[in-house]
Scaffold this motif. Structure first.
Motif: not given
Length: 162
Positions: A143-158
């Motif tokens: 499941r490479p797409e799911q792994l990319v989502r987990v490892l890609t840092p998310r930016s916080t709204p602020g």
């Protein structure tokens, strides 16, 4: 009173990709070839024929049943190939994560793919983890797409400037 341990970290992602059909067939052919030599050693009454199965059974089993396990928790990514080769990568050291969905283009097995690049491959979709020091780890995952989502840092709204 002693503090209780928190136990193992909760896995955010877990995948166990198994070998595709080509290595499975080759590995099983090696095992069958060894079985043939066991039969020949019994029929011909020659013990020296038993040397071949001593080589073909372990090699065939390793090839036919190889797998790559990828486990991600809060702090690290652990990649294990055939329960033999293990690589632990700190999530803080990851610069970029990309996916390569080509089936088996990079080969099979534990691969040194160039300077600073290592692969844990069983065919099928792959993930490329580029680290800040320039090294690259390539691993097969189901499941490479799911792994990319987990490892890609998310930016916080602020954190975004307007």
């Amino acid at each position: 009173m002693a503090a209780t341990s928190a136990g193992p970290a909760q896995a955010l992602y877990y995948s166990r990709a198994r070998a595709s059909m080509v290595p499975q067939i080759l590995g099983l052919a090696f095992i069958a070839f060894g079985t043939l030599f066991i039969i020949l050693s019994i029929v011909q009454q020659r013990i020296d024929f038993l040397l071949v199965p001593l080589i073909t059974f372990p090699v065939g089993s390793l090839v036919a049943f190889m797998s790559v396990t990828v486990r991600v928790d809060e702090h690290r990514v652990v990649i294990v190939f055939c329960d033999v080769f293990k690589r632990t990568v700190s999530r803080a050291d990851i610069a970029a994560v990309t996916t390569d969905n080509t089936a088996g283009a990079s080969g099979y097995g534990y691969r040194i793919m160039g300077p600073g690049m290592v692969g844990y491959l069983v065919g099928g979709p792959e993930i490329n983890i580029e680290m800040k020091n320039g090294r690259v780890v390539v691993a097969s995952t189901d499941r490479p797409e799911q792994l990319v989502r987990v490892l890609t840092p998310r930016s916080t709204p602020g954190s975004q400037l307007r």
